[in-house]
Design a protein around this motif. Structure first.
Motif, PDB file in Angstrom:
ATOM      1  N   TYR A   1       0.830  -1.181   0.000  1.00 27.49           N
ATOM      2  CA  TYR A   1       0.000   0.000   0.000  1.00 27.49           C
ATOM      3  C   TYR A   1       0.882   1.254   0.000  1.00 27.49           C
TER       4      TYR A   1
ATOM      5  N   TRP B   1      10.326   5.043   7.319  1.00 24.78           N
ATOM      6  CA  TRP B   1      10.152   6.479   7.143  1.00 24.78           C
ATOM      7  C   TRP B   1      11.372   7.075   6.450  1.00 24.78           C
TER       8      TRP B   1
ATOM      9  N   GLY C   1       0.382  -4.860   3.260  1.00 24.75           N
ATOM     10  CA  GLY C   1      -0.914  -4.604   3.871  1.00 24.75           C
ATOM     11  C   GLY C   1      -0.968  -4.595   5.365  1.00 24.75           C
ATOM     12  N   ASN C   2      -0.494  -5.669   5.988  1.00 24.97           N
ATOM     13  CA  ASN C   2      -0.611  -5.700   7.436  1.00 24.97           C
ATOM     14  C   ASN C   2       0.752  -5.745   8.109  1.00 24.97           C
ATOM     15  N   ASN C   3       1.724  -5.160   7.464  1.00 22.65           N
ATOM     16  CA  ASN C   3       3.070  -5.112   8.012  1.00 22.65           C
ATOM     17  C   ASN C   3       3.138  -4.101   9.137  1.00 22.65           C
ATOM     18  N   ARG C   4       3.659  -4.506  10.252  1.00 29.16           N
ATOM     19  CA  ARG C   4       3.697  -3.603  11.390  1.00 29.16           C
ATOM     20  C   ARG C   4       4.713  -2.479  11.209  1.00 29.16           C
ATOM     21  N   LYS C   5       5.635  -2.686  10.293  1.00 27.98           N
ATOM     22  CA  LYS C   5       6.761  -1.764  10.218  1.00 27.98           C
ATOM     23  C   LYS C   5       6.595  -0.786   9.069  1.00 27.98           C
ATOM     24  N   LEU C   6       6.637   0.507   9.374  1.00 28.84           N
ATOM     25  CA  LEU C   6       6.638   1.542   8.350  1.00 28.84           C
ATOM     26  C   LEU C   6       8.056   2.102   8.266  1.00 28.84           C
TER      27      LEU C   6
END
Lengths: 110, 114
Positions: A32, A100, A93-98
């Motif tokens: 996403y 930055w 989609g449901n990855n906890r890690k963004l």
């Protein structure tokens, strides 16, 4: 996770639309595109996200190209309070890690 | 959405001491995270705070330096141990509901180590 490229800084006149671009040419099918912003001395704020289709909410619109290799965040009528650093992030989609990056510093001028 | 508060909002500490930062969420959340944002830099994830078990640390961060607790679904603490000036940074707590990509952030704790 795919990497994103954003301009370091942009300017926009108050009342005009602010169009913030983001390149994510290595994006995968299940990833996403997320947009956050961080106003000075505050924590980041979620704005919007999308997968393939364009999305709109009360804050902004997200336009994703058909090949998904780039996107644009649109603030339709920028105000001085929209001055902030805007982060484009790509993540599954449901990855906890963004992950930055440094984002785009948007200055809205009177 | 969730409203997140952090205490303290800022602190100035001496080298070699420790500081515990508290994060309180106004509703039950699935995941809680701790980030660091060094001056002029972007956010770096320190760890995921797991309820009732040890936190999951990212590469470069260790439990001895950054012990984390999460005793229930709405509260977590991060301790910065044996501080040095390099630990001067903003520490941010975040939380998610069911959708991991939409994170809600606290206002941050600005730490200065002398």
């Amino acid at each position: 996770d795919a990497k994103t490229t954003q301009p370091t800084s942009m300017d926009c006149a108050e009342g005009r639309a602010a169009n913030l671009p983001c390149n994510h040419s290595t994006i995968s099918g299940n990833e996403y595109v997320y947009w956050y912003r961080q106003i000075h001395s505050q924590g980041p704020q979620y704005i919007i996200h999308g997968l393939k289709n364009n999305e709109t909410n009360e804050m902004a619109s997200l336009i994703i190209t058909e090949d998904r290799k780039s996107s644009t965040l649109i603030l339709p009528h920028a105000t001085l309070r929209d001055t902030a650093v805007y982060y484009c992030i790509v993540s599954a989609g449901n990855n906890r890690k963004l992950i930055w990056g440094l984002g785009t510093s948007l200055a809205v001028n009177p | 959405s969730a409203v997140i508060s952090q205490k303290p909002s800022r602190d100035i500490c001496q080298r070699g001491t420790s500081l515990t930062i508290q994060c309180q969420v106004d509703s039950q959340v699935t995941m809680m995270f701790w980030y660091r944002q060094q001056p002029g830099q972007s956010l770096t994830l320190i760890a995921t705070a797991n309820q009732g078990s040890e936190a999951t640390y990212e590469s470069g961060f260790v439990i001895d330096k950054f012990p984390i607790s999460r005793p229930n679904l709405t509260f977590s603490t991060l301790t910065v141990s044996n501080m040095s000036p390099e630990d001067s940074s903003i520490y941010l707590c975040s939380a998610t509901g069911t959708w991991m990509g939409e994170q809600f952030f606290g206002p941050g704790t600005r730490l200065t180590v002398l």
